[in-house]
Design a protein around this motif. Structure first.
Motif, PDB file in Angstrom:
ATOM      1  N   GLU A  25       0.828  -1.189   0.000  1.00 37.43           N
ATOM      2  CA  GLU A  25       0.000   0.000   0.000  1.00 37.43           C
ATOM      3  C   GLU A  25       0.869   1.248   0.000  1.00 37.43           C
ATOM      4  O   GLU A  25       1.659   1.471   0.925  1.00 37.43           O
ATOM      5  CB  GLU A  25      -0.920   0.015   1.218  1.00 37.43           C
ATOM      6  CG  GLU A  25      -1.871   1.192   1.242  1.00 37.43           C
ATOM      7  CD  GLU A  25      -2.840   1.137   2.404  1.00 37.43           C
ATOM      8  OE1 GLU A  25      -3.719   2.013   2.479  1.00 37.43           O
ATOM      9  OE2 GLU A  25      -2.720   0.206   3.244  1.00 37.43           O
ATOM     10  N   VAL A  26       0.756   2.053  -1.052  1.00 37.35           N
ATOM     11  CA  VAL A  26       1.521   3.296  -1.145  1.00 37.35           C
ATOM     12  C   VAL A  26       0.869   4.346  -0.248  1.00 37.35           C
ATOM     13  O   VAL A  26      -0.342   4.590  -0.336  1.00 37.35           O
ATOM     14  CB  VAL A  26       1.587   3.793  -2.596  1.00 37.35           C
ATOM     15  CG1 VAL A  26       2.323   5.130  -2.664  1.00 37.35           C
ATOM     16  CG2 VAL A  26       2.291   2.771  -3.476  1.00 37.35           C
ATOM     17  N   LEU A  27       1.689   4.955   0.603  1.00 33.08           N
ATOM     18  CA  LEU A  27       1.205   5.966   1.534  1.00 33.08           C
ATOM     19  C   LEU A  27       1.661   7.371   1.148  1.00 33.08           C
ATOM     20  O   LEU A  27       1.393   8.330   1.869  1.00 33.08           O
ATOM     21  CB  LEU A  27       1.672   5.641   2.953  1.00 33.08           C
ATOM     22  CG  LEU A  27       1.281   4.255   3.487  1.00 33.08           C
ATOM     23  CD1 LEU A  27       1.832   4.049   4.886  1.00 33.08           C
ATOM     24  CD2 LEU A  27      -0.229   4.063   3.467  1.00 33.08           C
ATOM     25  N   SER A  28       2.357   7.485   0.030  1.00 34.67           N
ATOM     26  CA  SER A  28       2.813   8.799  -0.428  1.00 34.67           C
ATOM     27  C   SER A  28       1.609   9.695  -0.687  1.00 34.67           C
ATOM     28  O   SER A  28       0.589   9.242  -1.235  1.00 34.67           O
ATOM     29  CB  SER A  28       3.631   8.665  -1.714  1.00 34.67           C
ATOM     30  OG  SER A  28       4.752   7.835  -1.502  1.00 34.67           O
ATOM     31  N   LEU A  59      -0.316  10.119  -4.582  1.00 32.71           N
ATOM     32  CA  LEU A  59      -0.472   8.815  -5.217  1.00 32.71           C
ATOM     33  C   LEU A  59      -0.953   8.937  -6.666  1.00 32.71           C
ATOM     34  O   LEU A  59      -0.594   8.116  -7.518  1.00 32.71           O
ATOM     35  CB  LEU A  59      -1.458   7.970  -4.406  1.00 32.71           C
ATOM     36  CG  LEU A  59      -1.737   6.552  -4.911  1.00 32.71           C
ATOM     37  CD1 LEU A  59      -0.444   5.742  -4.989  1.00 32.71           C
ATOM     38  CD2 LEU A  59      -2.751   5.849  -4.018  1.00 32.71           C
ATOM     39  N   SER A  60      -1.714   9.960  -6.976  1.00 33.42           N
ATOM     40  CA  SER A  60      -2.246  10.118  -8.333  1.00 33.42           C
ATOM     41  C   SER A  60      -1.151  10.336  -9.369  1.00 33.42           C
ATOM     42  O   SER A  60      -1.359  10.113 -10.571  1.00 33.42           O
ATOM     43  CB  SER A  60      -3.234  11.294  -8.378  1.00 33.42           C
ATOM     44  OG  SER A  60      -2.575  12.498  -7.997  1.00 33.42           O
ATOM     45  N   TYR A  83       9.230 -14.691 -12.793  1.00 35.68           N
ATOM     46  CA  TYR A  83       9.128 -13.756 -11.670  1.00 35.68           C
ATOM     47  C   TYR A  83       8.330 -12.539 -12.129  1.00 35.68           C
ATOM     48  O   TYR A  83       8.328 -12.190 -13.311  1.00 35.68           O
ATOM     49  CB  TYR A  83      10.518 -13.348 -11.182  1.00 35.68           C
ATOM     50  CG  TYR A  83      11.201 -14.453 -10.418  1.00 35.68           C
ATOM     51  CD1 TYR A  83      11.081 -14.544  -9.031  1.00 35.68           C
ATOM     52  CD2 TYR A  83      11.939 -15.431 -11.076  1.00 35.68           C
ATOM     53  CE1 TYR A  83      11.679 -15.577  -8.326  1.00 35.68           C
ATOM     54  CE2 TYR A  83      12.532 -16.466 -10.390  1.00 35.68           C
ATOM     55  CZ  TYR A  83      12.400 -16.538  -9.007  1.00 35.68           C
ATOM     56  OH  TYR A  83      12.995 -17.573  -8.322  1.00 35.68           O
ATOM     57  N   TRP A  84       7.675 -11.920 -11.151  1.00 32.18           N
ATOM     58  CA  TRP A  84       6.813 -10.780 -11.445  1.00 32.18           C
ATOM     59  C   TRP A  84       7.437  -9.499 -10.913  1.00 32.18           C
ATOM     60  O   TRP A  84       7.983  -9.464  -9.811  1.00 32.18           O
ATOM     61  CB  TRP A  84       5.427 -11.005 -10.853  1.00 32.18           C
ATOM     62  CG  TRP A  84       4.731 -12.147 -11.521  1.00 32.18           C
ATOM     63  CD1 TRP A  84       4.822 -13.474 -11.189  1.00 32.18           C
ATOM     64  CD2 TRP A  84       3.904 -12.082 -12.669  1.00 32.18           C
ATOM     65  NE1 TRP A  84       4.099 -14.245 -12.045  1.00 32.18           N
ATOM     66  CE2 TRP A  84       3.506 -13.416 -12.978  1.00 32.18           C
ATOM     67  CE3 TRP A  84       3.439 -11.047 -13.472  1.00 32.18           C
ATOM     68  CZ2 TRP A  84       2.677 -13.721 -14.048  1.00 32.18           C
ATOM     69  CZ3 TRP A  84       2.598 -11.350 -14.540  1.00 32.18           C
ATOM     70  CH2 TRP A  84       2.227 -12.673 -14.819  1.00 32.18           C
ATOM     71  N   VAL A  85       7.361  -8.464 -11.732  1.00 32.71           N
ATOM     72  CA  VAL A  85       7.949  -7.168 -11.412  1.00 32.71           C
ATOM     73  C   VAL A  85       6.825  -6.167 -11.168  1.00 32.71           C
ATOM     74  O   VAL A  85       5.931  -6.017 -12.010  1.00 32.71           O
ATOM     75  CB  VAL A  85       8.847  -6.674 -12.566  1.00 32.71           C
ATOM     76  CG1 VAL A  85       9.418  -5.300 -12.253  1.00 32.71           C
ATOM     77  CG2 VAL A  85       9.961  -7.683 -12.832  1.00 32.71           C
ATOM     78  N   ILE A  86       6.877  -5.516 -10.014  1.00 29.91           N
ATOM     79  CA  ILE A  86       5.905  -4.468  -9.682  1.00 29.91           C
ATOM     80  C   ILE A  86       6.656  -3.137  -9.686  1.00 29.91           C
ATOM     81  O   ILE A  86       7.575  -2.934  -8.886  1.00 29.91           O
ATOM     82  CB  ILE A  86       5.277  -4.709  -8.300  1.00 29.91           C
ATOM     83  CG1 ILE A  86       4.688  -6.116  -8.206  1.00 29.91           C
ATOM     84  CG2 ILE A  86       4.206  -3.651  -8.008  1.00 29.91           C
ATOM     85  CD1 ILE A  86       4.319  -6.525  -6.796  1.00 29.91           C
ATOM     86  N   ASP A  87       6.300  -2.265 -10.591  1.00 33.87           N
ATOM     87  CA  ASP A  87       6.949  -0.956 -10.726  1.00 33.87           C
ATOM     88  C   ASP A  87       5.982   0.157 -10.315  1.00 33.87           C
ATOM     89  O   ASP A  87       4.813   0.180 -10.751  1.00 33.87           O
ATOM     90  CB  ASP A  87       7.382  -0.706 -12.171  1.00 33.87           C
ATOM     91  CG  ASP A  87       8.640  -1.470 -12.553  1.00 33.87           C
ATOM     92  OD1 ASP A  87       9.384  -1.885 -11.641  1.00 33.87           O
ATOM     93  OD2 ASP A  87       8.876  -1.651 -13.769  1.00 33.87           O
ATOM     94  N   TYR A  88       6.495   1.060  -9.507  1.00 34.69           N
ATOM     95  CA  TYR A  88       5.778   2.284  -9.164  1.00 34.69           C
ATOM     96  C   TYR A  88       6.563   3.442  -9.802  1.00 34.69           C
ATOM     97  O   TYR A  88       7.645   3.796  -9.338  1.00 34.69           O
ATOM     98  CB  TYR A  88       5.696   2.471  -7.649  1.00 34.69           C
ATOM     99  CG  TYR A  88       4.873   1.420  -6.937  1.00 34.69           C
ATOM    100  CD1 TYR A  88       3.535   1.657  -6.623  1.00 34.69           C
ATOM    101  CD2 TYR A  88       5.433   0.199  -6.574  1.00 34.69           C
ATOM    102  CE1 TYR A  88       2.776   0.702  -5.965  1.00 34.69           C
ATOM    103  CE2 TYR A  88       4.682  -0.764  -5.923  1.00 34.69           C
ATOM    104  CZ  TYR A  88       3.353  -0.510  -5.621  1.00 34.69           C
ATOM    105  OH  TYR A  88       2.599  -1.474  -4.971  1.00 34.69           O
ATOM    106  N   GLU A  89       6.004   3.989 -10.864  1.00 36.48           N
ATOM    107  CA  GLU A  89       6.723   4.981 -11.662  1.00 36.48           C
ATOM    108  C   GLU A  89       6.226   6.395 -11.369  1.00 36.48           C
ATOM    109  O   GLU A  89       5.022   6.665 -11.401  1.00 36.48           O
ATOM    110  CB  GLU A  89       6.549   4.683 -13.149  1.00 36.48           C
ATOM    111  CG  GLU A  89       7.295   5.658 -14.053  1.00 36.48           C
ATOM    112  CD  GLU A  89       7.006   5.429 -15.523  1.00 36.48           C
ATOM    113  OE1 GLU A  89       7.735   5.996 -16.362  1.00 36.48           O
ATOM    114  OE2 GLU A  89       6.038   4.694 -15.843  1.00 36.48           O
ATOM    115  N   LYS A  90       7.169   7.273 -11.073  1.00 37.82           N
ATOM    116  CA  LYS A  90       6.845   8.695 -10.937  1.00 37.82           C
ATOM    117  C   LYS A  90       7.647   9.459 -11.980  1.00 37.82           C
ATOM    118  O   LYS A  90       8.871   9.577 -11.889  1.00 37.82           O
ATOM    119  CB  LYS A  90       7.154   9.205  -9.536  1.00 37.82           C
ATOM    120  CG  LYS A  90       6.588  10.599  -9.291  1.00 37.82           C
ATOM    121  CD  LYS A  90       6.514  10.956  -7.827  1.00 37.82           C
ATOM    122  CE  LYS A  90       5.768  12.273  -7.634  1.00 37.82           C
ATOM    123  NZ  LYS A  90       5.667  12.664  -6.219  1.00 37.82           N
TER     124      LYS A  90
END
Length: 574
Positions: A522-525, A528-529, A550-557
Motif C-alpha cells: 500500500e503506497v502511503l505517499s 499517489l495520483s 518472476y513478477w515485477v511491480i513498478d511504481y513509476e513517478k
C-alpha cells in the motif's frame, strides 16, 4: 528424527535401479571446445559431473548398502575412466577455455582438479584392501602428477586462489592440505607444505566479517566451510602439528552464520549466488553442532537428502560419516533458530527471521558494495518472507555461463539491479565496482522492531546535489514493513519490487496472494495520483537450467518534486 542414513542413501539406490552406475559418460572433443566457442558450460559439465556422481555413488553404496552387487567392478571402471580424462579442470577455468596451446591443461589447479584428486585418494584409502594394487598405483600417480607435485613445484608461481578471500581458497587449499596429510611422508616437506596451506586459509578466514557473515552468501559458505572443517579435523589428528584450527573464535562465529541464513522453516537468505530454499548439509551441521553445542540446528525438513548433483565426494561421504558419528550426541528437538535478529554494520546486513510461532513475516536487507564475491548489483535490496517462501524476493543464483562471469554479466536479470528490489533513478540502474556502495547511516533493534537508514546515492553514481536515502522499519510483532525512499533533485524514478507470485493490482493496493495469506503493498505517499503502477513478468534461467517466471511491480513517478518522499507499507493478511 528417523535414522537419516537410510534417507541419504535412498537416492543413490534409486539411481542404481535406473542403471546409472553401469553407464559411462564419454566426453568428446566437441564437448570440450564448446565453452570456448559458445560460452556454454552445461553440455561438457553434465558429462563431467556424471562421472563424479558415479564415483561418489558407487563408493557410498559399497560402504553403506547391504547389497554389494557388482559395485566393485563398476567403481574400478569409473576410476579408470576418470584417470584417463584429458584434464580434471573445467574448460571454464582454463586459459582460453582450454585451447591455449602453450599450457598444461591437466595441471591447472582449479576447484575440480583438486576435488577429484582428493576424492580418488580418499576412496583408495577406504578400499585399500579390495581395490587392485595396479589401480591404487594409478590413482597415486595421477594425483601426484596432476595436483600434488604441481603444487610442490617451487619453480611455479603461487596460484591466484591462494590469496583469494573466498570459497576457491577454502576448497583448493583444504583439498591439497588433505592430500598432503595423506601422501607426504617427509616431515619437513609436510610441515613446509602445510604452513603454506595455513597461510592461504588464514586469508579465507579473514574474508568473513567479525560476526561470521560471509560475503559469498549461504551456498558458498556451505561449500567452502565444509572443506575447511574437513581439513581442520584431519590436521588436528596429525602428530606433527596437533593444531586445532576450529578453536579460533572466528570459526565459531562462521559456524553460526548458518543460523542467520534460515529466515523461515523452508526459506533461506539468497543474497549473492545463493538460493531462496537452500538445504543444509547434514554432516557439516552435525559436526559443528557437536563441536559447538551452543549452535542451533536448522529445521529438520531442510536437510539435504538428495544425491549430490556434482558428485562432491568430500561432502557426500562426510554427510554419512559425521551424521553416524554425532547423531546420538545431538538433541535436534531442543534446537530452535527462530527470533535471532542480527544487524551487521560492517557487512551492512540486517536479518530478522520468522518468529518462534511460525507466524507473520521475516525480513532481511543489505547495503554493501557492488564488487562482492559472486556479485549482484543489489545495494539496498531486501527480502520479505513467510515461513515457507520469499514473497518479496531475491532471486539469487542463475545459470552459469561465460557471460555470467564475464562481459555483459549485468545484462542478466538476476544479477542486475533491475532484478532486485531497488529503484531505477532517471532511467539508470546501479553500476558495479568497489566504489559503488551504500553509506550506512543509522540502525536500531528493539524488542518489537528493526530500523535502518542508508544513503544509496553512490550506487547510482548520482552527481553532487542529487541523492536517495532509503529507510526501513520492520515491526515484527505486527508483521509490517514500512519503506521510505527520499529523493533529492531527481527528475523521475521507478520503485521496483520482485515476487515469484502473480500480483493482483487495484487502484491503491497491490496484493501478492499465496496459499498461506496475502502480502499487501500500500503506497502511503501523499501524491499517489502521480504514481503509475505497472506489473510485468520476467523469465529467469535457474542454476539447474530450468525456466522460472518472476513478477515485477513498478511504481513509476515521471515527474518528481525537488524533495520527493516515496512511502510504501508491506503488511501481512492471513
Amino acid at each position: 528424527m528417523q535414522n537419516l542414513c537410510t534417507s541419504i542413501l535412498s537416492p543413490y539406490q534409486e539411481l542404481d535401479k535406473q542403471g546409472f552406475y553401469q553407464q559411462s559418460s564419454h566426453i568428446s572433443y566437441q564437448d570440450y571446445i564448446l565453452y570456448q566457442e559458445t560460452g556454454d558450460r552445461a553440455q561438457y559439465e553434465k558429462k563431467y559431473f556424471a562421472q563424479r556422481r558415479r564415483l561418489t555413488g558407487l563408493a557410498l553404496l559399497l560402504l553403506y548398502s547391504r547389497e554389494k552387487k557388482d559395485y566393485e567392478k563398476s567403481l574400478e571402471n569409473v576410476i579408470w575412466d576418470i584417470c584417463n580424462e584429458y584434464t580434471w579442470a573445467l574448460p571454464a577455468h582454463l586459459p582460453s577455455g582450454g585451447t591455449q596451446t602453450d599450457f598444461e591443461h591437466d595441471k591447472l589447479l582449479d576447484l575440480f582438479n583438486c576435488e577429484t584428486a582428493l576424492a580418488l585418494l580418499e576412496i583408495k584409502r577406504l578400499f585399500h584392501n579390495t581395490l587392485p594394487i595396479f589401480l591404487q598405483q594409478r590413482i597415486e600417480n595421477e594425483v601426484n602428477r596432476r595436483v600434488l607435485h604441481v603444487y610442490l613445484d617451487q619453480s611455479r608461481p603461487s596460484w591466484k586462489w591462494e590469496s583469494l578471500p573466498n570459497n576457491w581458497n577454502a576448497v583448493c587449499s583444504s583439498s591439497i592440505g588433505l592430500i598432503s596429510l595423506y601422501s607426504i611422508e617427509d616431515p619437513d616437506l609436510l610441515k613446509k607444505t602445510l604452513n603454506r596451506i595455513l597461510t592461504n586459509l588464514n586469508i579465507y578466514l579473514n574474508s568473513f566479517m567479525p560476526d561470521g557473515i560471509s560475503l559469498e552468501g549461504y551456498y558458498y559458505w556451505s561449500y567452502g566451510y565444509y572443506f575447511f572443517v574437513a581439513f581442520a579435523e584431519e590436521l588436528k589428528k596429525n602428530p606433527i602439528f596437533k593444531l586445532d584450527l576450529l578453536s579460533k573464535e572466528i570459526c565459531l562465529k562462521i559456524a553460526k552464520f548458518q543460523e542467520y541464513c534460515f529466515i523461515g522453516d523452508q526459506v533461506t537468505l539468497s543474497f549473492s549466488d545463493s538460493l531462496p530454499n537452500e538445504h543444509y548439509r547434514i554432516g557439516l551441521t552435525y559436526y559443528l553442532k557437536n563441536r559447538y553445542p551452543q549452535l542451533s540446528m536448522p529445521p529438520k525438513d531442510m536437510a539435504f537428502l538428495e544425491e549430490d548433483p556434482y558428485g562432491r565426494w568430500l561432502m557426500a561421504y562426510r554427510d554419512f560419516k559425521w551424521y553416524k558419528e554425532y547423531k546420538d550426541n545431538i538433541n535436534v528437538a531442543s534446537s530452535n533458530l527462530k527470533g535471532n535478529g542480527l544487524i551487521s554494520q560492517k557487512q551492512q546486513w540486517v536479518i530478522y527471521p520468522i518468529t518462534k510461532d511460525n507466524t507473520g513475516l521475516g525480513f532481511a536487507a543489505k547495503g554493501g558494495n557492488n564488487d562482492e564475491p559472486h556479485n549482484h548489483n543489489d545495494i539496498g535490496s531486501f527480502i520479505i518472507n513467510d515461513n515457507n517462501r520469499q514473497l518479496i524476493c531475491d532471486i539469487g543464483q542463475g545459470k552459469y555461463s561465460k557471460k555470467y562471469f564475464g562481459t555483459g554479466q549485468y545484462d542478466i536479470f538476476c544479477k542486475s539491479s533491475l532484478g532486485h528490489n531497488v529503484p531505477i533513478i532517471e532511467g539508470k540502474q546501479q553500476s558495479s565496482g568497489p566504489n559503488i556502495k551504500s553509506l550506512w547511516l543509522e540502525d536500531d533493534i528493539t524488542e518489537s522492531s528493526i530500523s535502518l537508514k542508508m544513503d544509496l546515492s553512490k550506487a547510482y553514481e548520482l552527481i553532487p546535489g542529487k541523492s536517495i536515502t532509503r529507510y526501513f522499519n520492520f515491526d515484527y510483532n505486527k508483521s509490517v514493513l514500512t519503506l521510505k525512499d527520499v529523493y533529492l533533485n531527481c527528475h523521475n524514478y521507478t520503485e521496483r519490487f520482485i515476487t515469484p507470485f502473480q500480483p493482483i493490482q487495484n487502484e491503491k493496493v497491490v496484493t501478492i496472494p499465496t496459499s498461506g495469506g496475502n502480502l499487501l503493498l500500500e503506497v502511503l505517499s501523499p501524491e499517489l495520483s502521480n504514481i503509475q503502477i505497472h506489473v510485468h513478468s520476467e523469465e529467469h534461467v535457474s542454476h539447474n537450467d530450468s525456466k522460472e517466471i518472476y513478477w515485477v511491480i513498478d511504481y513509476e513517478k515521471k515527474t518528481a518534486e525537488k524533495e520527493d518522499p516515496f512511502l510504501i507499507q508491506f503488511h501481512w493478511e492471513k
